[in-house]
Design a protein around this motif. Structure first.
Motif, PDB file in Angstrom:
ATOM      1  N   VAL A  44       0.847  -1.179   0.000  1.00  0.00           N
ATOM      2  CA  VAL A  44       0.000   0.000   0.000  1.00  0.00           C
ATOM      3  C   VAL A  44       0.887   1.236   0.000  1.00  0.00           C
ATOM      4  CG1 VAL A  44      -1.848   1.241   1.202  1.00  0.00           C
ATOM      5  CG2 VAL A  44      -1.718  -1.261   1.386  1.00  0.00           C
ATOM      6  N   VAL A  45       0.634   2.159  -0.919  1.00  0.00           N
ATOM      7  CA  VAL A  45       1.340   3.436  -0.906  1.00  0.00           C
ATOM      8  C   VAL A  45       0.359   4.486  -0.409  1.00  0.00           C
ATOM      9  CG1 VAL A  45       2.992   2.783  -2.691  1.00  0.00           C
ATOM     10  CG2 VAL A  45       0.902   3.951  -3.341  1.00  0.00           C
ATOM     11  N   PHE A  46       0.890   5.457   0.320  1.00  0.00           N
ATOM     12  CA  PHE A  46       0.024   6.483   0.900  1.00  0.00           C
ATOM     13  C   PHE A  46       0.844   7.695   1.273  1.00  0.00           C
ATOM     14  CE2 PHE A  46       1.683   4.012   4.367  1.00  0.00           C
ATOM     15  CZ  PHE A  46       1.850   4.892   5.424  1.00  0.00           C
ATOM     16  N   ARG A  47       0.147   8.761   1.630  1.00  0.00           N
ATOM     17  CA  ARG A  47       0.798   9.989   2.080  1.00  0.00           C
ATOM     18  C   ARG A  47       0.285  10.347   3.464  1.00  0.00           C
ATOM     19  NH1 ARG A  47       1.453  13.666  -3.391  1.00  0.00           N
ATOM     20  NH2 ARG A  47       2.426  11.974  -4.560  1.00  0.00           N
ATOM     21  N   SER A  48       1.181  10.954   4.241  1.00  0.00           N
ATOM     22  CA  SER A  48       0.828  11.351   5.599  1.00  0.00           C
ATOM     23  C   SER A  48       1.716  12.510   6.026  1.00  0.00           C
ATOM     24  CB  SER A  48       1.029  10.170   6.559  1.00  0.00           C
ATOM     25  OG  SER A  48       0.825  10.571   7.894  1.00  0.00           O
ATOM     26  N   ASP A  49       1.176  13.351   6.890  1.00  0.00           N
ATOM     27  CA  ASP A  49       1.979  14.421   7.488  1.00  0.00           C
ATOM     28  C   ASP A  49       2.881  13.874   8.580  1.00  0.00           C
ATOM     29  OD1 ASP A  49       0.976  16.533   5.940  1.00  0.00           O
ATOM     30  OD2 ASP A  49      -0.763  16.761   7.245  1.00  0.00           O
ATOM     31  N   ASP A  50       2.537  12.715   9.116  1.00  0.00           N
ATOM     32  CA  ASP A  50       3.283  12.106  10.215  1.00  0.00           C
ATOM     33  C   ASP A  50       4.644  11.630   9.721  1.00  0.00           C
ATOM     34  OD1 ASP A  50       4.136  10.793  12.522  1.00  0.00           O
ATOM     35  OD2 ASP A  50       2.201   9.841  12.864  1.00  0.00           O
ATOM     36  N   THR A  51       5.698  11.884  10.506  1.00  0.00           N
ATOM     37  CA  THR A  51       7.045  11.429  10.144  1.00  0.00           C
ATOM     38  C   THR A  51       7.584  10.353  11.085  1.00  0.00           C
ATOM     39  OG1 THR A  51       8.047  13.212  11.433  1.00  0.00           O
ATOM     40  CG2 THR A  51       7.651  13.649   9.086  1.00  0.00           C
ATOM     41  N   ASN A  52       6.784   9.948  12.053  1.00  0.00           N
ATOM     42  CA  ASN A  52       7.196   8.930  13.010  1.00  0.00           C
ATOM     43  C   ASN A  52       6.828   7.554  12.455  1.00  0.00           C
ATOM     44  OD1 ASN A  52       7.451   7.109  15.146  1.00  0.00           O
ATOM     45  ND2 ASN A  52       6.865   8.648  16.677  1.00  0.00           N
ATOM     46  N   VAL A  53       7.765   6.938  11.736  1.00  0.00           N
ATOM     47  CA  VAL A  53       7.489   5.671  11.053  1.00  0.00           C
ATOM     48  C   VAL A  53       7.104   4.559  12.028  1.00  0.00           C
ATOM     49  CG1 VAL A  53       8.489   3.853   9.603  1.00  0.00           C
ATOM     50  CG2 VAL A  53       8.767   6.259   8.972  1.00  0.00           C
ATOM     51  N   PRO A  54       7.805   4.353  13.140  1.00  0.00           N
ATOM     52  CA  PRO A  54       7.371   3.293  14.060  1.00  0.00           C
ATOM     53  C   PRO A  54       5.936   3.504  14.562  1.00  0.00           C
ATOM     54  CG  PRO A  54       9.613   3.933  14.583  1.00  0.00           C
ATOM     55  CD  PRO A  54       9.099   4.927  13.571  1.00  0.00           C
ATOM     56  N   ALA A  55       5.557   4.748  14.822  1.00  0.00           N
ATOM     57  CA  ALA A  55       4.189   5.026  15.264  1.00  0.00           C
ATOM     58  C   ALA A  55       3.190   4.730  14.144  1.00  0.00           C
ATOM     59  CB  ALA A  55       4.055   6.475  15.729  1.00  0.00           C
ATOM     60  N   LEU A  56       3.550   5.066  12.907  1.00  0.00           N
ATOM     61  CA  LEU A  56       2.688   4.757  11.768  1.00  0.00           C
ATOM     62  C   LEU A  56       2.517   3.247  11.617  1.00  0.00           C
ATOM     63  CD1 LEU A  56       3.980   7.274   9.059  1.00  0.00           C
ATOM     64  CD2 LEU A  56       1.679   7.209  10.041  1.00  0.00           C
ATOM     65  N   GLU A  57       3.615   2.517  11.721  1.00  0.00           N
ATOM     66  CA  GLU A  57       3.553   1.055  11.600  1.00  0.00           C
ATOM     67  C   GLU A  57       2.618   0.473  12.653  1.00  0.00           C
ATOM     68  OE1 GLU A  57       7.956   0.052   9.722  1.00  0.00           O
ATOM     69  OE2 GLU A  57       7.760   0.205  11.902  1.00  0.00           O
ATOM     70  N   SER A  58       2.748   0.935  13.880  1.00  0.00           N
ATOM     71  CA  SER A  58       1.914   0.440  14.970  1.00  0.00           C
ATOM     72  C   SER A  58       0.442   0.785  14.754  1.00  0.00           C
ATOM     73  CB  SER A  58       2.408   1.022  16.295  1.00  0.00           C
ATOM     74  OG  SER A  58       1.599   0.585  17.353  1.00  0.00           O
ATOM     75  N   LYS A  59       0.183   2.017  14.376  1.00  0.00           N
ATOM     76  CA  LYS A  59      -1.181   2.485  14.145  1.00  0.00           C
ATOM     77  C   LYS A  59      -1.853   1.676  13.031  1.00  0.00           C
ATOM     78  CE  LYS A  59      -3.335   6.892  12.704  1.00  0.00           C
ATOM     79  NZ  LYS A  59      -3.021   8.306  12.426  1.00  0.00           N
ATOM     80  N   ILE A  60      -1.133   1.462  11.940  1.00  0.00           N
ATOM     81  CA  ILE A  60      -1.669   0.701  10.815  1.00  0.00           C
ATOM     82  C   ILE A  60      -1.910  -0.744  11.219  1.00  0.00           C
ATOM     83  CG2 ILE A  60      -1.113  -0.215   8.516  1.00  0.00           C
ATOM     84  CD1 ILE A  60       0.387   2.519   8.053  1.00  0.00           C
ATOM     85  N   GLN A  61      -0.931  -1.342  11.898  1.00  0.00           N
ATOM     86  CA  GLN A  61      -1.082  -2.748  12.265  1.00  0.00           C
ATOM     87  C   GLN A  61      -2.252  -2.955  13.219  1.00  0.00           C
ATOM     88  OE1 GLN A  61       0.505  -5.374  10.764  1.00  0.00           O
ATOM     89  NE2 GLN A  61      -1.237  -6.328  11.765  1.00  0.00           N
TER      90      GLN A  61
END
Length: 178
Positions: A44-61
């Motif tokens: 999945v490709v996407f765009r976000s203002d968030d730059t905290n990759v570990p937090a994004l990974e956790s949120k998505i999972q």
């Protein structure tokens, strides 16, 4: 906005909960922009203002588990990481095909060592790409012993990783620019 590619572990294309529209819906529900799926294998490709990759990974999972029952893992790479990987031309002179697979195994954390493939293995390690946290390999797919590839990596690094073909990585990068 920042561009990302999420590579999801444990996706089975035959499961209707894992198809494009449902995956896209989860990402859009999390507020991400320009969400697009690639192939039916958890890209999945996407765009976000968030730059905290570990937090994004956790949120998505967490959302994938809660909404679609996908328990695997989510590994995210930035557009810059994927572009640098592709620009490095790691498979110069090689072509991905039925007999030779060019693979990229993304890991969450940098390993202490590279998996040890046995002598005569159909797997050849090209290199470990530190900026993308990815093991680059060439697999001789004419050899029936390639089935041990994932087991060897999991034994060395655990299950917090996922493998894609180099072609898929290139397609994800192109899709980010679409």
């Amino acid at each position: 906005m920042h561009q990302y590619a999420a590579f999801l572990r444990g996706i089975m294309p035959t499961n209707p909960n894992m198809r494009g529209e449902k995956l896209r819906g989860v990402f859009e529900g999390l507020g991400f922009a320009k969400v697009s799926t690639l192939l039916a294998s958890g890209n999945v490709v996407f765009r976000s203002d968030d730059t905290n990759v570990p937090a994004l990974e956790s949120k998505i999972q967490q959302a994938l588990t809660a909404e679609l029952g996908i328990p695997g893992g989510t590994l995210i790479r930035t557009r810059a990481q994927l572009q640098a990987l592709v620009d490095s031309d790691p498979y110069a002179g090689l072509t991905h095909g039925r007999e030779t697979y060019l693979t990229v195994t993304f890991v969450r954390e940098h390993p202490k060592s590279i998996p040890d493939f046995p002598e005569g293995s159909p797997v050849r390690v090209v290199r470990y790409d530190k900026p993308a946290a990815a093991l680059l390999t060439v697999i001789d797919n004419t050899d029936p012993s390639t089935t041990g590839f994932m087991q060897t990596i999991e034994k060395a690094w655990g299950k917090d990783m996922t493998t894609r073909t180099y072609l898929t990585v290139q397609k994800a990068l192109k899709k980010m620019d679409a």
